[in-house]
Scaffold this active site. Structure first.
Site, short mmCIF file in Angstrom:
data_model
loop_
_atom_site.label_atom_id
_atom_site.label_comp_id
_atom_site.label_asym_id
_atom_site.label_seq_id
_atom_site.Cartn_x
_atom_site.Cartn_y
_atom_site.Cartn_z
N ASP A 90 -8.12 2.47 3.23
CA ASP A 90 -7.23 1.63 2.39
C ASP A 90 -5.75 1.97 2.59
O ASP A 90 -4.93 1.09 2.83
CB ASP A 90 -7.65 1.65 0.91
CG ASP A 90 -7.77 3.02 0.27
OD1 ASP A 90 -7.59 4.04 0.97
OD2 ASP A 90 -8.04 3.07 -0.95
N GLY A 126 -17.52 10.78 -7.61
CA GLY A 126 -17.02 9.92 -6.54
C GLY A 126 -17.19 8.44 -6.86
O GLY A 126 -17.25 7.61 -5.97
N GLU A 141 -1.40 5.82 -10.63
CA GLU A 141 -2.08 6.96 -9.98
C GLU A 141 -1.17 7.59 -8.92
O GLU A 141 -1.08 8.81 -8.81
CB GLU A 141 -3.40 6.49 -9.37
CG GLU A 141 -4.24 7.66 -8.92
CD GLU A 141 -5.72 7.50 -9.15
OE1 GLU A 141 -6.16 6.61 -9.90
OE2 GLU A 141 -6.47 8.30 -8.56
N ASP A 183 -10.03 1.62 -5.09
CA ASP A 183 -10.72 1.83 -6.37
C ASP A 183 -10.29 0.79 -7.40
O ASP A 183 -11.12 0.17 -8.08
CB ASP A 183 -10.41 3.23 -6.92
CG ASP A 183 -10.72 4.33 -5.92
OD1 ASP A 183 -11.42 4.05 -4.93
OD2 ASP A 183 -10.23 5.46 -6.11
C1 GLA Z 1 -10.55 7.85 -2.97
C2 GLA Z 1 -9.24 7.10 -3.13
C3 GLA Z 1 -9.32 5.73 -2.44
C4 GLA Z 1 -9.79 5.86 -0.99
C5 GLA Z 1 -11.05 6.73 -0.91
C6 GLA Z 1 -11.44 7.07 0.50
O1 GLA Z 1 -11.58 7.19 -3.66
O2 GLA Z 1 -8.93 6.94 -4.49
O3 GLA Z 1 -8.06 5.10 -2.50
O4 GLA Z 1 -8.77 6.35 -0.16
O5 GLA Z 1 -10.89 7.97 -1.60
O6 GLA Z 1 -11.76 5.93 1.22
#
Ligand code: GLA
Length: 400
Positions: A38, A128, A164, A176
């Site tokens: 991202d 996660g 964030e 996210d």
């Molecule tokens: C975390 C971050 C996301 C993305 C993922 C890895 O979840 O918050 O923005 O970078 O890691 O893909």
């Protein structure tokens, strides 16, 4: 009859008490494919899940803010609209709602006075599944209502990401927040992170999303996430010396990577980003063509291998789970999901995959590492929304 009258009286009193309250709900997410893509400008695929954060906000006459959640530390955090500093140690969970308030203030959309905000969640935390984005979106939707404001989904996702990045201090991308905002039942959310375009694609029918949470807490803020982010930025800088118009790392060609001969570990990080971007593009084509999910699943396994070997954000526990799951015929694909360095594995399965099989994987894991991973099954679900505070509370709990 008397009972009925009593009930009606109670309901009226409750409605009166709640009349100024505003509420919202936002889901966690599963990263389906596109690891650390991202913030490098490629495309990513994720699913919003049926585990959510719910918020209830009530205005106060003065400037005081009171935040409470029995799910996060179980303590009241009190401050004022005029004192939005971030916290370290106890109460630091409040940085997410406070960050959203800061972001709303920056955008001129903050509530006019203080408030109480209560947050509850049925999302497994630190697994996660991005409970932080769910907190942010559910907070923003509740507080926007207090100020009589509205925001579209993409602005909502951007405002929360800003909280964030700039208040909490994590240089995350839009995955996210975008998935939590745009989630749709039985669909994947597709984000073109360079253009910040959001859309959805149907998740192949009769497939299921399982999470195996290792319990290893990935402390994203002071962990290697920021290091990976900066390595990718350094790789882009070097590549731009050869190709000044290169907009982002995900847009680099393999030819450019070869000719640039980047130093290690930047070469590996860049190769992961370029190949993972190609995998997501391929998965999008396959999803649109309605082909056998097995072909898409292979891309998930390849993504994990790349995270393990090139991006180096896996760990032995995650690798073990992916290897074990790979040997099970009902598993279409499996990979680490989210930031990595611990956290969880996604197993994308056909509907034959059973809890008994999931438990067999957990048993094999325990024999090697001494503890059981937590197992959850989720549905791809709708995204963040304003709720009616008088609605029956949401009582869906993911199986565990
Ligand atoms: C975390 C971050 C996301 C993305 C993922 C890895 O979840 O918050 O923005 O970078 O890691 O893909």
């Amino acid at each position: 009859m008397i009972e009925e009258e009593k009930k009606a009286r109670c309901l009226n009193a409750y409605r009166e008490y709640m009349q100024d309250c505003r509420s919202a709900e936002a889901p966690g997410r599963i990263e389906f494919l596109g690891n650390h893509i991202d913030y490098n400008g490629g495309k990513v695929l994720g699913a919003a899940i049926n585990g959510t954060v719910c918020t209830l906000a009530r205005p106060r006459k003065e400037q005081t803010i009171r935040l409470f959640s029995e799910s996060f530390e179980n303590e009241v955090v009190e401050t004022s609209l005029n004192d939005l500093s971030s916290r370290k140690g106890p109460g630091s969970w409040a940085n997410y709602p406070l960050g959203v308030l800061w972001s709303l203030k920056e955008a001129g959309l903050a509530p006019p006075s203080g408030f109480e905000l209560i947050l509850t969640t049925d999302l497994p935390l630190a697994a996660g599944l991005s409970s932080s984005a769910a907190v942010e979106l559910a907070t923003a939707l509740a507080l926007l209502q207090l100020g009589g404001h509205e925001l579209g989904k993409s602005d909502l996702a951007r405002l929360c990401r800003r909280a964030e990045n700039e208040f909490v201090g994590l240089p995350c991308g839009i995955l996210d927040q975008g998935v939590s905002a745009y989630g749709e039942k039985d669909h994947l959310v597709l984000i073109d992170c360079e253009k910040e375009n959001f859309s959805t694609l149907p998740l192949p029918k009769h497939t299921c999303l399982w999470i195996f949470d290792t319990g290893i807490k990935h402390d994203l803020i002071d962990s290697l996430y920021a290091t990976r982010h900066s390595e990718c930025a350094q790789a882009l800088e070097l590549l731009k010396k050869r190709e000044p118009a290169l907009p982002c790392l995900a847009a680099a060609s393999e030819g450019l990577l070869t000719s640039a001969n980047l130093p290690a570990p930047l070469s590996k990080r860049a190769l992961h980003v370029v190949e993972e971007t190609a995998r997501v593009d391929r998965a999008i084509e396959l999803l649109k063509d309605d082909v056998s999910p097995k072909k898409i699943g292979e891309l998930l396994f390849a993504s994990h291998a790349s995270s393990r070997d090139l991006f180096e954000n896996s760990c032995p526990e995650l690798d073990f789970l992916v290897d074990d799951l790979r040997g099970r015929p009902s598993v279409l694909g499996a990979r680490l999901t989210g930031g990595g360095f611990g956290g969880a594995v996604l197993a994308w399965t056909d509907h034959e995959f059973s809890r008994t099989e999931a438990k067999a994987t957990a048993t094999a894991f325990r024999k090697t590492f001494g503890n059981n991973p937590k197992i959850h099954r989720f549905e791809a679900s709708r995204g963040a929304r304003i709720t009616d505070p008088l609605e029956k509370p949401n009582n869906r709990f993911p199986e565990s």
